[in-house]
Design a protein around this motif. Structure first.
Motif, short mmCIF file in Angstrom:
data_model
loop_
_atom_site.label_atom_id
_atom_site.label_comp_id
_atom_site.label_asym_id
_atom_site.label_seq_id
_atom_site.Cartn_x
_atom_site.Cartn_y
_atom_site.Cartn_z
N GLN A 96 -6.43 3.93 -5.40
CA GLN A 96 -6.19 4.23 -6.81
C GLN A 96 -4.95 3.51 -7.33
N GLY A 97 -3.90 3.46 -6.50
CA GLY A 97 -2.67 2.78 -6.91
C GLY A 97 -2.87 1.30 -7.15
N VAL A 98 -3.60 0.63 -6.24
CA VAL A 98 -3.85 -0.81 -6.38
C VAL A 98 -4.81 -1.07 -7.54
N GLY A 99 -5.92 -0.32 -7.59
CA GLY A 99 -6.91 -0.54 -8.64
C GLY A 99 -6.39 -0.24 -10.02
N GLY A 100 -5.54 0.77 -10.14
CA GLY A 100 -5.00 1.15 -11.44
C GLY A 100 -3.78 0.37 -11.86
N GLY A 101 -3.33 -0.57 -11.02
CA GLY A 101 -2.17 -1.38 -11.38
C GLY A 101 -0.86 -0.64 -11.29
N LYS A 102 -0.80 0.40 -10.44
CA LYS A 102 0.44 1.17 -10.31
C LYS A 102 1.29 0.67 -9.14
N THR A 103 0.66 0.00 -8.16
CA THR A 103 1.39 -0.53 -7.02
C THR A 103 0.94 -1.97 -6.75
N ARG A 117 -3.53 -3.91 -13.74
CA ARG A 117 -4.79 -3.18 -13.55
C ARG A 117 -5.93 -4.15 -13.29
N ILE A 118 -6.70 -3.93 -12.21
CA ILE A 118 -7.81 -4.83 -11.88
C ILE A 118 -9.16 -4.14 -11.98
N SER A 119 -9.13 -2.82 -12.16
CA SER A 119 -10.39 -2.06 -12.15
C SER A 119 -10.71 -1.56 -13.54
#
Length: 545
Positions: free
Chosen positions: A407-414, A422-424
């Motif tokens: 969720q962190g990677v997909g939502g652009g938070k980490t 954000r990539i998702s």
């Protein structure tokens, strides 16, 4: 036709009765006494009824009675005092006032009501009322009373001048959910707080057993009510006395709570509000005094950190291990299993509520930073882009990584330095794509069932509900989606015409037009299609034959 009582008519005329009753505002009993029939007010009332003299309603009579008899010492309410602000705290929490300026205060503690009555110079009787029900539970189909009904002691009076004074302190009708917070002078803050806690608060004392088998007495201060603004004002006042800072929390619906169990803060507040042996509710005051007498002895006034905490169930080494494991991204449950303790202990450490000397506050998990590397992040990005219909949870299972990491990677938070943001296109676990959302919105507008839409796009029904309610994809929907009118405009106009121009029953109109009767009722009441009907439709009802 009945004749008025001769005894009354010998002594006074009809005009005389009207003058004394409506101009001089005397009661029937007072009139009877004046004309030499003391104790025979019923005969005066009977004469007035037969003569057609209009009598006051019960409410008007009550107001007149209290107006002629002030019932309290008005001067008490005009002067600021410790007693006044304590009583104000009680009134704002357990009191009420009507639009007719009738003030009431009811408590189960008779000694408090008697003290208030004496202090304000109350001259009426103290009313006793029994609650119809206690606490009931159902066992094997039978209803059992586990708490007996409680007796309430109530004082009531009407006084316009007192009401106007109390209005300046936010004491108004229907205040439960909208109660504002009054301006309290600094020298009376402690007395006001004592009144509020005696009204809507509680002093809780309960024992716990430590790992060494020692019994430690815990205490907690708790206040709960329907007004968030009042509770936030109270928090501000209390925290001018204590050193801690605690949250006002919503506990479902329109109910808010403020509580704390830090022993040092409870002692500080208790010493302030009961200074100079101030009056207070006996049952609550006893609990306060218990805490004050115990004071700081036997390690009771501890902070919530370290192995010296008498209620601690883990060692310093175990706490350090818990902190390290939380930072690696493990769930609280897995951390608890690894260390050999409970979820509760791990959660409180993770949230920064215990072992503060070790954590310094909330433990930051930073799942992605501790578990991932740039190569693995690129793998996550590629997996999300290649599988647009997979949920974050499915991807986390596929890659054997924590859900929070995906969720962190997909939502652009980490890992923004790798992903660029954000990539998702997902919203949480939503798998509706950018190319599909417009079609979903159109189907919702056309009143296609949520289940049909969910089946078409192979998603859960809650995903569609979230879009329809504007909780997700709000940048596309602009909020809650407005659905197209279910019924043609021609039918609505026909219903409005029937309602305005005929005496047909709503049921008959519904059958003629082919629309449910409930819809016809709502149109007539102006609840729906107001833009066409112009609002509520008032009908001339024909008399039943």
């Amino acid at each position: 036709m009945q004749n008025p009582p001769k005894e009354v008519m010998k002594r006074i005329t009809k005009n005389g009765l009207e003058y004394k009753y409506h101009v001089l505002n005397l009661s029937s009993n007072q009139i009877a006494k004046e004309i030499g029939l003391e104790g025979k007010g019923n005969q005066v009332r009977r004469a007035m009824k037969i003569l057609g003299i209009e009598r006051r309603t019960i409410k008007q009579g009550s107001k007149m009675y209290f107006k002629n008899k002030p019932a309290v010492n008005v001067e008490f309410f005009k002067k600021e005092s410790r007693e006044f602000f304590y009583i104000l705290g009680l009134l704002l929490t357990d009191g009420s006032v009507t639009d007719e300026n009738r003030i009431s205060l009811g408590l189960i503690d008779k000694e408090v009501i008697e003290w208030v009555a004496k202090t304000i110079g109350y001259q009426n009787k103290i009313y006793e009322e029994q609650r119809k029900k206690g606490m009931l539970i159902k066992v094997d189909g039978r209803v059992i009373r586990v708490k007996e009904p409680k007796k309430f002691y109530i004082i009531r009076f009407v006084n316009d001048e007192v009401t106007e004074i109390l209005k300046q302190f936010c004491f108004v009708p229907r205040k439960s959910l909208t109660l504002g917070f009054p301006n309290i002078p600094n020298e009376y803050i402690a007395d006001f707080i004592r009144g509020v806690i005696d009204g809507d608060g509680s002093v809780q004392i309960y024992p716990t057993i430590t790992k060494m088998g020692e019994v430690i007495t815990h205490s907690r201060i708790y206040v709960g009510m329907g007004s968030e603004s009042f509770l936030k004002g109270l928090k501000k006042l209390i925290e001018t006395i204590i050193t801690g800072s605690y949250e006002v929390k919503q506990r479902g619906g329109n109910f808010y709570t403020y509580k704390f169990d830090n022993r040092a803060d409870i002692i500080a507040l208790g010493k302030a509000i009961y200074r100079h042996d101030a009056f207070g509710m006996e049952r609550k005051k006893e609990r306060w005094l218990t805490v004050l007498e115990e004071g700081d002895i036997d390690g009771r006034a501890y902070d919530k950190s370290g192995e010296n905490n008498p209620t601690s169930t883990i060692t310093t080494e175990q706490a350090e291990q818990i902190v390290k494991l939380i930072k690696t991204g493990l769930s609280y449950r897995k951390v608890a299993e690894t260390v050999g303790t409970t979820n509760w202990v791990v959660e409180h450490i993770g949230r920064g509520e215990t072992w503060l000397d070790l954590t310094g506050g909330r433990v930051k998990t930073n799942n992605a930073s501790h578990v991932l590397n740039p190569q693995l992040v690129e793998t996550i990005v590629q997996t999300i882009e290649d599988n647009p219909k997979m949920t974050y949870k499915q991807i986390s299972v596929l890659l054997n990584l924590p859900l929070a990491t995906i969720q962190g990677v997909g939502g652009g938070k980490t890992w923004i330095e790798v992903t660029g943001g954000r990539i998702s296109e997902k919203h949480g676990n939503s798998v509706i794509l950018e190319t599909e959302i417009d079609e979903v919105i159109e189907l919702i507008k056309k009143r296609v069932s949520y289940q049909e839409i969910a089946d078409k796009f192979k998603v859960g029904i809650r995903v569609i509900e979230g879009i329809a309610q504007g909780r997700t994809w709000a940048h596309k929907t602009g909020g809650k989606i407005r659905k197209e009118d279910k019924y043609p405009k021609e039918k609505i106009l026909k219903i409005i015409g029937f309602l305005k121009n005929t005496d047909l029953l709503q049921k008959e109109i519904a059958l003629m037009v082919g629309i449910p009767q409930s819809v016809v009722q709502k149109i007539g009441a102006g609840k729906i299609y107001q833009e066409i009907s112009g609002g509520e439709i008032r009908r001339k009802r024909s008399k039943l034959k």
